[in-house]
Design an enzyme around this catalytic site. Structure first.
Site, PDB file in Angstrom:
ATOM      1  CB  CYS A 265      -0.943  -0.099   1.071  1.00 30.63           C
ATOM      2  SG  CYS A 265      -2.380  -1.373   0.982  1.00 30.63           S
TER       3      CYS A 265
HETATM    4  N1  LIG Z   1      -2.532  -6.196   0.873  1.00 30.64           N
HETATM    5  C1  LIG Z   1      -2.879  -5.312   1.561  1.00 30.64           C
HETATM    6  O1  LIG Z   1      -2.642  -5.174   2.612  1.00 30.64           O
HETATM    7  C2  LIG Z   1      -3.929  -4.380   1.064  1.00 30.64           C
HETATM    8  C3  LIG Z   1      -4.823  -3.448   1.776  1.00 30.64           C
HETATM    9  C4  LIG Z   1      -5.640  -2.621   1.423  1.00 30.64           C
HETATM   10  C5  LIG Z   1      -5.930  -2.681   0.047  1.00 30.64           C
HETATM   11  N2  LIG Z   1      -5.078  -3.470  -0.816  1.00 30.64           N
HETATM   12  C6  LIG Z   1      -5.571  -3.487  -2.197  1.00 30.64           C
HETATM   13  O2  LIG Z   1      -6.407  -4.476  -2.574  1.00 30.64           O
HETATM   14  C7  LIG Z   1      -5.938  -4.788  -4.076  1.00 30.64           C
HETATM   15  C8  LIG Z   1      -5.673  -6.407  -3.942  1.00 30.64           C
HETATM   16  O3  LIG Z   1      -4.478  -6.427  -3.236  1.00 30.64           O
HETATM   17  P1  LIG Z   1      -3.803  -7.896  -2.590  1.00 30.64           P
HETATM   18  O4  LIG Z   1      -3.022  -7.564  -1.727  1.00 30.64           O
HETATM   19  O5  LIG Z   1      -5.167  -8.813  -2.231  1.00 30.64           O
HETATM   20  O6  LIG Z   1      -3.147  -8.733  -3.982  1.00 30.64           O
HETATM   21  P2  LIG Z   1      -2.704 -10.087  -4.043  1.00 30.64           P
HETATM   22  O7  LIG Z   1      -1.495  -9.981  -5.149  1.00 30.64           O
HETATM   23  O8  LIG Z   1      -2.624 -10.685  -2.773  1.00 30.64           O
HETATM   24  O9  LIG Z   1      -3.805 -11.015  -4.760  1.00 30.64           O
HETATM   25  C9  LIG Z   1      -4.653 -10.511  -5.947  1.00 30.64           C
HETATM   26  C10 LIG Z   1      -5.087 -11.978  -6.639  1.00 30.64           C
HETATM   27  O10 LIG Z   1      -5.985 -11.719  -7.781  1.00 30.64           O
HETATM   28  C11 LIG Z   1      -5.585 -12.658  -8.560  1.00 30.64           C
HETATM   29  N3  LIG Z   1      -5.991 -11.865  -9.913  1.00 30.64           N
HETATM   30  C12 LIG Z   1      -5.320 -11.039 -10.867  1.00 30.64           C
HETATM   31  N4  LIG Z   1      -5.792 -10.707 -11.721  1.00 30.64           N
HETATM   32  C13 LIG Z   1      -7.073 -11.254 -11.901  1.00 30.64           C
HETATM   33  C14 LIG Z   1      -8.072 -11.441 -12.763  1.00 30.64           C
HETATM   34  N5  LIG Z   1      -8.259 -10.655 -13.629  1.00 30.64           N
HETATM   35  N6  LIG Z   1      -9.215 -12.198 -12.404  1.00 30.64           N
HETATM   36  C15 LIG Z   1      -9.373 -12.960 -11.122  1.00 30.64           C
HETATM   37  N7  LIG Z   1      -8.325 -12.944 -10.225  1.00 30.64           N
HETATM   38  C16 LIG Z   1      -6.954 -12.200 -10.778  1.00 30.64           C
HETATM   39  C17 LIG Z   1      -4.279 -12.848  -8.310  1.00 30.64           C
HETATM   40  O11 LIG Z   1      -4.032 -14.194  -9.028  1.00 30.64           O
HETATM   41  C18 LIG Z   1      -3.949 -13.013  -6.909  1.00 30.64           C
HETATM   42  O12 LIG Z   1      -4.499 -14.217  -6.357  1.00 30.64           O
HETATM   43  C19 LIG Z   1      -4.897  -3.885  -4.415  1.00 30.64           C
HETATM   44  O13 LIG Z   1      -5.448  -2.906  -5.309  1.00 30.64           O
HETATM   45  C20 LIG Z   1      -4.278  -3.627  -3.185  1.00 30.64           C
HETATM   46  O14 LIG Z   1      -3.761  -2.154  -3.407  1.00 30.64           O
HETATM   47  C21 LIG Z   1      -4.278  -4.532  -0.244  1.00 30.64           C
END
Ligand SMILES: NC(=O)c1ccc[n+]([C@@H]2O[C@H](COP(=O)([O-])OP(=O)(O)OC[C@H]3O[C@@H](n4cnc5c(N)ncnc54)[C@H](O)[C@@H]3O)[C@@H](O)[C@H]2O)c1
Length: 423
Positions: A265
């Protein structure tokens, strides 16, 4: 078997954000499809194994019992009441937003969307994404109209990885829809497992609120990092300064210096905001750019401090053995994304040091083309090396003992008791 009497939600993206959301919904009585593009991940989850810190294998088995299934089959969208998109939003070429996954997921959802569904974007992104990027793809691929045929909303994730205090249930959740009815549809979904849904005036306000939260952290971390540098020069103990200021019960919030910012983030999201401000208005978001410059300078500053300490022992960095403790971006979690440990190690290597590492959460650490194996015996390694650098103060470290047993130690987190040397 998936129950047909329960309400159905598809959560697109089963990572750090989507998987805990799937768990919360499954335990609130929803039938949950965890839709992901990675078949190995889907198989792993369906076999009852977790791939993230915040959920254990037994948590995944509990989800499977409650009606959760992971899948790569996007047709599950057509039988869902709610679809939530939680896919990654990284930075692309030249630091600009990479909305490839959001666009891909929106097309997939659009292809399978039926009237009456509520679609919610959770991915962190710049203001206007839900309306200007997601909505047109959903509408074009489904032939339906947002706000009329289906509901559309944005609801940012506020997960605090590794936190024992705040989880999905007790963290207030923002949601803004394209219409009031869309906002209310999002409130109805999240209200089934979140104590305090917070309706917002619109999607752009919900998107921007998330970026304000992350930028606030980014800027305040930069503030104490810059102060740490000049306090050192002025022979003022920054940690004592912060301890004193933190006793003020109002108008102050404690932030501490460190080796730089990490995680998915803070180093990334504020760029989405500064990019869009520059893109739409043609001028910079100066706070973000300054915070980035200062926080990005910290790994080099850490190496300079190590060099100064070695110098006091009549040693150069070149040829010294340096043990890095803690390479994840946050204490007591295994997530290495954007961790400042990587640039610290790279700069040390550039200057001729031999880098060794220990981290209770990580077995092997990828340093460019080299895989470093964790020191098998922490005590022996601490004794052997010329300097120990604490980048992440994992709970299991006894930093007082490590400081005593090492030739010299730099604690970049200010956790080791005095007289340990802090950043
Ligand atoms: N990790 C955190 O602490 C956090 C906190 C707040 C917000 N976010 C936001 O949440 C969002 C997701 O982050 P995350 O950390 O969960 O990511 P991540 O990389 O852990 O997981 C994302 C998942 O999405 C899948 N994916 C990618 N493209 C896809 C598609 N077209 N269809 C289906 N699945 C698909 C990937 O295979 C992966 O398993 C981001 O925008 C991030 O900025 C993350």
């Amino acid at each position: 078997m998936v129950s047909k009497t329960k309400k159905v939600v598809t959560i697109v993206g089963q990572g750090y954000v989507g998987l805990p959301l799937a768990q919360a919904a499954a335990h609130a009585g929803w039938t949950v499809w965890g839709l992901d593009v990675t078949p190995t991940l889907v198989d792993l989850l369906n076999s009852g194994q977790s791939h993230i810190d915040d959920l254990s294998d037994s948590d995944i088995r509990g989800m499977l019992e409650a009606g959760y299934r992971a899948t790569t089959d996007p047709s599950v969208v057509s039988s869902s009441d709610v679809v939530v998109i939680c896919v990654p939003t990284p930075l692309g070429e030249g630091g600009s937003p990479d909305l490839g996954a959001v666009k891909g997921a929106s097309r997939t959802v659009g292809d399978n969307l039926v009237a009456g569904t509520t679609v919610i974007l959770e991915s962190t992104t710049y203001p206007g994404t839900t309306d200007d990027v997601v909505r047109p793809l959903l509408e074009m691929n489904s032939g339906l109209t947002a706000g009329t045929d289906f509901e559309l909303a944005y609801s940012p994730e506020r997960v605090d990885p590794g936190s024992k205090k705040y989880g999905i249930k007790n963290t207030p959740k923002l949601m803004g829809g394209i219409t009031d009815a869309s906002t209310q549809a999002a409130v109805a979904f999240y209200g089934s497992f979140v104590d305090q849904p917070v309706p917002m005036a619109g999607m752009r306000e919900a998107e921007t609120a998330k970026l304000l939260e992350n930028t606030f952290r980014h800027v305040n971390i930069a503030l104490v990092n810059e102060m740490a540098k000049f306090c050192k020069e002025l022979n003022i103990d920054i940690w004592e300064v912060i301890r004193g200021a933190s006793t003020k019960p109002f108008g102050f919030m404690k932030f501490t210096p460190g080796p730089g910012v990490g995680g998915h983030c803070i180093p990334i999201d504020p760029n989405y905001l500064s990019y869009e401000v520059r893109n739409q208005l043609g001028y910079p978001f100066r706070f973000v750019e300054l915070a980035q410059e200062i926080n990005n300078s910290m790994p080099r500053y850490v190496v300079e401090r190590v060099g100064d300490l070695l110098n006091e022992h009549r040693k150069p960095i070149n040829g010294s053995e340096i043990l890095i403790l803690g390479v994840t971006y946050k204490a007591d979690i295994a997530d290495q994304r954007e961790s400042p440990a990587l640039p610290v190690a790279e700069i040390l290597l550039e200057r001729g040091a031999t880098v060794r590492f220990h981290d209770p959460m990580i077995d092997t650490w990828q340093l460019g083309a080299t895989s470093l194996v964790r020191e098998p015996d922490l005590g022996a390694a601490v004794n052997e090396v010329d300097a120990v650098v604490v980048l992440q103060a994992h709970d299991s470290y006894n930093l007082e003992a490590i400081a005593n047993d090492s030739k010299l130690m730099l604690d970049t987190r200010g956790v080791a008791p005095r007289p340990a040397v802090r950043l």
